[in-house]
Design a protein around this motif. Sequence first.
Motif, PDB file in Angstrom:
ATOM      1  N   ARG A 150       0.843  -1.207   0.000  1.00 41.14           N
ATOM      2  CA  ARG A 150       0.000   0.000   0.000  1.00 41.14           C
ATOM      3  C   ARG A 150       0.868   1.243   0.000  1.00 41.14           C
ATOM      4  O   ARG A 150       1.875   1.325   0.699  1.00 41.14           O
ATOM      5  CB  ARG A 150      -0.917   0.024   1.226  1.00 41.14           C
ATOM      6  CG  ARG A 150      -1.902   1.212   1.224  1.00 41.14           C
ATOM      7  CD  ARG A 150      -2.648   1.299   2.558  1.00 41.14           C
ATOM      8  NE  ARG A 150      -1.774   1.774   3.620  1.00 41.14           N
ATOM      9  CZ  ARG A 150      -1.648   3.052   3.994  1.00 41.14           C
ATOM     10  NH1 ARG A 150      -2.361   3.995   3.398  1.00 41.14           N
ATOM     11  NH2 ARG A 150      -0.830   3.396   4.977  1.00 41.14           N
ATOM     12  N   TRP A 169       0.273   5.724  -0.212  1.00 37.45           N
ATOM     13  CA  TRP A 169      -0.761   6.736  -0.037  1.00 37.45           C
ATOM     14  C   TRP A 169      -0.238   8.083  -0.494  1.00 37.45           C
ATOM     15  O   TRP A 169       0.962   8.309  -0.613  1.00 37.45           O
ATOM     16  CB  TRP A 169      -1.225   6.817   1.419  1.00 37.45           C
ATOM     17  CG  TRP A 169      -0.144   7.197   2.396  1.00 37.45           C
ATOM     18  CD1 TRP A 169       0.709   6.355   3.041  1.00 37.45           C
ATOM     19  CD2 TRP A 169       0.203   8.527   2.813  1.00 37.45           C
ATOM     20  NE1 TRP A 169       1.574   7.061   3.843  1.00 37.45           N
ATOM     21  CE2 TRP A 169       1.274   8.399   3.724  1.00 37.45           C
ATOM     22  CE3 TRP A 169      -0.285   9.791   2.508  1.00 37.45           C
ATOM     23  CZ2 TRP A 169       1.858   9.505   4.327  1.00 37.45           C
ATOM     24  CZ3 TRP A 169       0.301  10.902   3.117  1.00 37.45           C
ATOM     25  CH2 TRP A 169       1.357  10.745   4.015  1.00 37.45           C
ATOM     26  N   HIS A 205      -5.523   6.107  -1.221  1.00 36.25           N
ATOM     27  CA  HIS A 205      -4.787   4.865  -1.029  1.00 36.25           C
ATOM     28  C   HIS A 205      -4.547   4.175  -2.366  1.00 36.25           C
ATOM     29  O   HIS A 205      -5.420   4.151  -3.237  1.00 36.25           O
ATOM     30  CB  HIS A 205      -5.571   3.935  -0.098  1.00 36.25           C
ATOM     31  CG  HIS A 205      -5.878   4.551   1.228  1.00 36.25           C
ATOM     32  ND1 HIS A 205      -4.960   4.609   2.254  1.00 36.25           N
ATOM     33  CD2 HIS A 205      -7.001   5.156   1.697  1.00 36.25           C
ATOM     34  CE1 HIS A 205      -5.505   5.215   3.300  1.00 36.25           C
ATOM     35  NE2 HIS A 205      -6.737   5.560   2.971  1.00 36.25           N
ATOM     36  N   LEU A 258      -6.598  11.696   2.130  1.00 34.98           N
ATOM     37  CA  LEU A 258      -5.712  10.612   1.741  1.00 34.98           C
ATOM     38  C   LEU A 258      -6.292   9.816   0.579  1.00 34.98           C
ATOM     39  O   LEU A 258      -7.486   9.523   0.558  1.00 34.98           O
ATOM     40  CB  LEU A 258      -5.497   9.650   2.912  1.00 34.98           C
ATOM     41  CG  LEU A 258      -4.633  10.131   4.079  1.00 34.98           C
ATOM     42  CD1 LEU A 258      -4.573   9.045   5.135  1.00 34.98           C
ATOM     43  CD2 LEU A 258      -3.245  10.495   3.614  1.00 34.98           C
ATOM     44  N   TRP A 268      -6.858   1.896  -6.614  1.00 36.17           N
ATOM     45  CA  TRP A 268      -6.708   3.138  -5.859  1.00 36.17           C
ATOM     46  C   TRP A 268      -8.001   3.942  -5.870  1.00 36.17           C
ATOM     47  O   TRP A 268      -9.003   3.571  -6.469  1.00 36.17           O
ATOM     48  CB  TRP A 268      -5.553   3.959  -6.435  1.00 36.17           C
ATOM     49  CG  TRP A 268      -5.796   4.511  -7.811  1.00 36.17           C
ATOM     50  CD1 TRP A 268      -5.817   3.817  -8.984  1.00 36.17           C
ATOM     51  CD2 TRP A 268      -6.083   5.878  -8.143  1.00 36.17           C
ATOM     52  NE1 TRP A 268      -6.084   4.661 -10.038  1.00 36.17           N
ATOM     53  CE2 TRP A 268      -6.252   5.939  -9.555  1.00 36.17           C
ATOM     54  CE3 TRP A 268      -6.204   7.047  -7.390  1.00 36.17           C
ATOM     55  CZ2 TRP A 268      -6.540   7.130 -10.219  1.00 36.17           C
ATOM     56  CZ3 TRP A 268      -6.479   8.227  -8.063  1.00 36.17           C
ATOM     57  CH2 TRP A 268      -6.640   8.267  -9.453  1.00 36.17           C
ATOM     58  N   GLN A 289      -8.625   7.552   6.520  1.00 35.77           N
ATOM     59  CA  GLN A 289      -8.977   8.808   5.865  1.00 35.77           C
ATOM     60  C   GLN A 289      -8.649   9.954   6.806  1.00 35.77           C
ATOM     61  O   GLN A 289      -8.965   9.888   7.986  1.00 35.77           O
ATOM     62  CB  GLN A 289     -10.473   8.837   5.533  1.00 35.77           C
ATOM     63  CG  GLN A 289     -10.927  10.081   4.803  1.00 35.77           C
ATOM     64  CD  GLN A 289     -10.510  10.043   3.352  1.00 35.77           C
ATOM     65  OE1 GLN A 289     -10.647   9.040   2.691  1.00 35.77           O
ATOM     66  NE2 GLN A 289     -10.001  11.136   2.850  1.00 35.77           N
TER      67      GLN A 289
END
Length: 251
Positions: free
Chosen positions: A190, A192, A205, A203, A219, A243
């Motif tokens: 992952r 970000w 991801h 954010l 994403w 978030q």
Amino acid sequence: MDTRNFGPSQRLLSLAQQLRQYRPPPEDEEEKRIEDSAGKVVSQVGFAESVTSVAQQPAPAQRFNPKRAAVLICLFEGYDGEIRVLLTKRSSNLSTHSGEVSLPGGKAEETDANDAETATREAKEEIGLDPSLVNVVTCLEPFLSKHLLRVIPVIGILSNKKDFHPSLNAAEVEAIFDAPLEMFLKDENRKWELVEWMGVEYLVHFFDYEMDGKKYLIWGLTAGILIRAASIVYQKPPAFLEQSPKYKVPK
């Protein structure tokens, strides 16, 4: 012999029962009053529409009234017993989100009876998934896309993956694949990025995933929806900040 050929496994039956009991978190009464009276959208990805620039439009005729869409989170049991989810790679020829990974789904039509029908109809059109194979068990909270669609995630269970024979609509879908749902709770693979949208920082991801020698990047809205779905299925939060920040409609 694989008994899953003859019907849903006990795990899928238990999961279906668990998800049927799911209810979205209760909305704050003031937030609900604002939404009901002014057409505001409170998005589970962290956006309260009323705190974005859309809400600042003064003329009543310009008041934000989002179009509705639905996506199908189609879950099934893999050979190793893990819960997996069907995903698609959109056609490179599409005008929006070309080549991106997404969940089957699309905009609601007037003839759709509900969000489940929108999601399953679109899945049939895009990848040839017969709605009769999908046991719809619940819907999640609405998400607000960057194109200002109110997207409703619909969770359905595919009891026997072998009954599904994909038939891709080449105009819309380039490829179909599946991924382990629990992956979206882990910090592995992952990345970000902090971005700004309509004056708000949040954010985004990005999950790197490889299957059959092909690499996919999951994403944005799709990742956000799957993080939420995985949290509900596995009944635990992700191993990362989901978030930031979380906004509430101002009192």
